[in-house]
Design an enzyme around this catalytic site. Sequence first.
Site, PDB file in Angstrom:
ATOM      1  CD  GLU A  98     -42.512  19.635 -20.802  1.00  0.00           C
ATOM      2  OE1 GLU A  98     -43.294  19.180 -19.946  1.00  0.00           O
ATOM      3  OE2 GLU A  98     -42.893  20.154 -21.858  1.00  0.00           O
ATOM      4  CB  THR A 139     -41.298  17.875 -25.543  1.00  0.00           C
ATOM      5  OG1 THR A 139     -40.250  18.541 -26.237  1.00  0.00           O
ATOM      6  CG2 THR A 139     -41.695  18.677 -24.316  1.00  0.00           C
ATOM      7  CG  HIS A 175     -43.008  14.491 -23.114  1.00  0.00           C
ATOM      8  ND1 HIS A 175     -43.658  15.696 -23.100  1.00  0.00           N
ATOM      9  CD2 HIS A 175     -42.354  14.424 -21.929  1.00  0.00           C
ATOM     10  CE1 HIS A 175     -43.417  16.329 -21.961  1.00  0.00           C
ATOM     11  NE2 HIS A 175     -42.607  15.574 -21.235  1.00  0.00           N
ATOM     12  NE  ARG A 204     -55.161  14.741 -30.154  1.00  0.00           N
ATOM     13  CZ  ARG A 204     -56.025  15.703 -30.449  1.00  0.00           C
ATOM     14  NH1 ARG A 204     -57.316  15.410 -30.558  1.00  0.00           N
ATOM     15  NH2 ARG A 204     -55.629  16.959 -30.606  1.00  0.00           N
ATOM     16  N   GLY A 205     -50.980  14.195 -28.883  1.00  0.00           N
ATOM     17  CA  GLY A 205     -50.279  15.081 -29.808  1.00  0.00           C
ATOM     18  C   GLY A 205     -51.273  16.000 -30.488  1.00  0.00           C
ATOM     19  CG  ASP A 206     -51.090  20.055 -30.456  1.00  0.00           C
ATOM     20  OD1 ASP A 206     -52.187  19.959 -29.866  1.00  0.00           O
ATOM     21  OD2 ASP A 206     -50.109  20.642 -29.985  1.00  0.00           O
ATOM     22  CB  ALA A 228     -53.789  10.673 -24.502  1.00  0.00           C
ATOM     23  CG  HIS A 238     -57.407  19.606 -25.405  1.00  0.00           C
ATOM     24  ND1 HIS A 238     -58.008  19.317 -26.608  1.00  0.00           N
ATOM     25  CD2 HIS A 238     -56.072  19.661 -25.648  1.00  0.00           C
ATOM     26  CE1 HIS A 238     -57.065  19.184 -27.541  1.00  0.00           C
ATOM     27  NE2 HIS A 238     -55.883  19.381 -26.982  1.00  0.00           N
ATOM     28  CE  LYS A 292     -55.825  12.549 -20.739  1.00  0.00           C
ATOM     29  NZ  LYS A 292     -55.100  13.551 -21.562  1.00  0.00           N
TER      30      LYS A 292
HETATM   31  P1  FAD Z   1     -56.283  13.421 -25.333  1.00  0.00           P
HETATM   32  O1  FAD Z   1     -56.347  13.132 -23.898  1.00  0.00           O
HETATM   33  O2  FAD Z   1     -56.437  12.277 -26.286  1.00  0.00           O
HETATM   34  O3  FAD Z   1     -57.379  14.536 -25.677  1.00  0.00           O
HETATM   35  C1  FAD Z   1     -57.366  15.187 -26.938  1.00  0.00           C
HETATM   36  C2  FAD Z   1     -58.747  15.750 -27.229  1.00  0.00           C
HETATM   37  O4  FAD Z   1     -59.647  14.690 -27.508  1.00  0.00           O
HETATM   38  C3  FAD Z   1     -59.337  16.526 -26.057  1.00  0.00           C
HETATM   39  O5  FAD Z   1     -60.075  17.617 -26.577  1.00  0.00           O
HETATM   40  C4  FAD Z   1     -60.277  15.519 -25.428  1.00  0.00           C
HETATM   41  O6  FAD Z   1     -61.350  16.190 -24.798  1.00  0.00           O
HETATM   42  C5  FAD Z   1     -60.740  14.704 -26.612  1.00  0.00           C
HETATM   43  N1  FAD Z   1     -61.021  13.292 -26.256  1.00  0.00           N
HETATM   44  C6  FAD Z   1     -60.231  12.446 -25.584  1.00  0.00           C
HETATM   45  N2  FAD Z   1     -60.815  11.226 -25.498  1.00  0.00           N
HETATM   46  C7  FAD Z   1     -61.992  11.325 -26.135  1.00  0.00           C
HETATM   47  C8  FAD Z   1     -63.054  10.405 -26.412  1.00  0.00           C
HETATM   48  N3  FAD Z   1     -63.014   9.138 -25.991  1.00  0.00           N
HETATM   49  N4  FAD Z   1     -64.118  10.850 -27.116  1.00  0.00           N
HETATM   50  C9  FAD Z   1     -64.182  12.121 -27.571  1.00  0.00           C
HETATM   51  N5  FAD Z   1     -63.203  13.037 -27.341  1.00  0.00           N
HETATM   52  C10 FAD Z   1     -62.127  12.640 -26.638  1.00  0.00           C
HETATM   53  N6  FAD Z   1     -47.432  17.569 -27.642  1.00  0.00           N
HETATM   54  C11 FAD Z   1     -46.421  17.021 -28.385  1.00  0.00           C
HETATM   55  O7  FAD Z   1     -46.552  16.905 -29.611  1.00  0.00           O
HETATM   56  N7  FAD Z   1     -45.272  16.570 -27.786  1.00  0.00           N
HETATM   57  C12 FAD Z   1     -45.068  16.660 -26.451  1.00  0.00           C
HETATM   58  O8  FAD Z   1     -44.032  16.243 -25.950  1.00  0.00           O
HETATM   59  C13 FAD Z   1     -46.097  17.252 -25.642  1.00  0.00           C
HETATM   60  N8  FAD Z   1     -45.951  17.355 -24.307  1.00  0.00           N
HETATM   61  C14 FAD Z   1     -46.971  17.868 -23.546  1.00  0.00           C
HETATM   62  C15 FAD Z   1     -46.813  17.939 -22.167  1.00  0.00           C
HETATM   63  C16 FAD Z   1     -47.820  18.449 -21.360  1.00  0.00           C
HETATM   64  C17 FAD Z   1     -47.623  18.496 -19.866  1.00  0.00           C
HETATM   65  C18 FAD Z   1     -49.034  18.918 -21.962  1.00  0.00           C
HETATM   66  C19 FAD Z   1     -50.120  19.498 -21.120  1.00  0.00           C
HETATM   67  C20 FAD Z   1     -49.192  18.853 -23.343  1.00  0.00           C
HETATM   68  C21 FAD Z   1     -48.173  18.328 -24.151  1.00  0.00           C
HETATM   69  N9  FAD Z   1     -48.308  18.235 -25.536  1.00  0.00           N
HETATM   70  C22 FAD Z   1     -47.293  17.688 -26.299  1.00  0.00           C
HETATM   71  C23 FAD Z   1     -49.503  18.765 -26.217  1.00  0.00           C
HETATM   72  C24 FAD Z   1     -50.599  17.691 -26.418  1.00  0.00           C
HETATM   73  O9  FAD Z   1     -50.136  16.688 -27.285  1.00  0.00           O
HETATM   74  C25 FAD Z   1     -51.816  18.405 -27.000  1.00  0.00           C
HETATM   75  O10 FAD Z   1     -52.377  19.272 -26.048  1.00  0.00           O
HETATM   76  C26 FAD Z   1     -52.877  17.502 -27.606  1.00  0.00           C
HETATM   77  O11 FAD Z   1     -53.746  18.312 -28.409  1.00  0.00           O
HETATM   78  C27 FAD Z   1     -53.754  16.788 -26.592  1.00  0.00           C
HETATM   79  O12 FAD Z   1     -53.074  15.730 -26.056  1.00  0.00           O
HETATM   80  P2  FAD Z   1     -53.744  14.815 -24.899  1.00  0.00           P
HETATM   81  O13 FAD Z   1     -52.726  13.803 -24.582  1.00  0.00           O
HETATM   82  O14 FAD Z   1     -54.306  15.637 -23.828  1.00  0.00           O
HETATM   83  O15 FAD Z   1     -54.935  14.138 -25.770  1.00  0.00           O
END
Ligand code: FAD
Length: 296
Positions: free
Chosen positions: A23, A54, A83, A113-115, A134, A158, A174
Amino acid sequence: MAEDRTRGIGQLIRDGERSFSFEFFPPKDEAGEEQLWRAIRALEPYRPTFVSVTYGAGGSTRDTTVRVTGRIAHETTLTPMGHLTCVGHTREELRGILASYDAAGVHNVLALRGDPAGGPGTPWTATEGGLTYADELVALAREVGGFSVGVAAFPEGHREATSLEHDVQVLLNKQRAGAEFAITEMFFRASDYFGLVERGRAAGVEIPILPGIMPITNLNQIKRMAELSGREVPTEVVARVAAHEDDPVALRAEGIAVAAELCEALLAGGAPGLHFYTLNRSKATLEIFAALQITV
Ligand code: FAD
């Protein structure tokens, strides 16, 4: 292993013996771009299953991600993955970016989803006209079509998750939305990874989960990164590496040894491969490869 670029990453992992992937992040300037390409060219002979770039929290590096992945698709033998996050984008904008990836020859996407805009740990608010989680982005990418879609997974849960069980339900959602593989956040204990795999399998998660490996070459930097994910580097790891605090060369060697031991344990325990967070440098990853006796 990775030469056939007509197959998506999900298929490549299922077909391959072991997946290795790297990555990168989008460079901010010319010097950064040169460093990135040095790393890409140094790692290319190892024929990784894929390499990923990313997606920034906002600003111009977002276009850089599409441009760099497109360049990887056209100028190297590597399979690129871009990403993509929901942050600050409407559904239509996300469709547009997926179309840009497609036009650039990038057919693998990590849907995130992103932060939150205020930084990790602050409350999440979806963009108006955009997506909340996401799994919706996975579904959108599948609807647009032509993409193999991966997602994030979290060995320790998470940071916003209410429980590990809920966290695994999110991963299952997902998968149901069409994700073909997952990559984990960095972690340091093999047991955390295997715990996630076990919880996932029990809940019906069948997609391969690639462990994300971050070699420790600078203790403070890793501690800061772990804090961003709401975690701590385990005390036993800190103790091993910090024992060499006054000797950067020895500290680095210990950090590489810690990562190599983790990789060995993961592969021995049945992990489908290893995904390396390279920070746009090849050296640490190649040192781990040497320790694992992986050669060109
Ligand atoms: P989600 O899967 O949407 O989860 C986010 C939160 O919402 C979790 O706490 C989950 O429990 C909760 N949730 C999900 N669905 C529901 C629902 N239906 N109801 C209630 N709660 C729910 N960030 C960047 O900005 N750019 C990048 O390129 C990037 N690359 C990454 C690569 C990897 C391998 C990893 C592990 C992370 C990366 N991240 C990146 C960070 C990521 O965007 C953050 O960790 C973000 O906070 C969570 O993303 P997610 O896709 O897991 O979100």
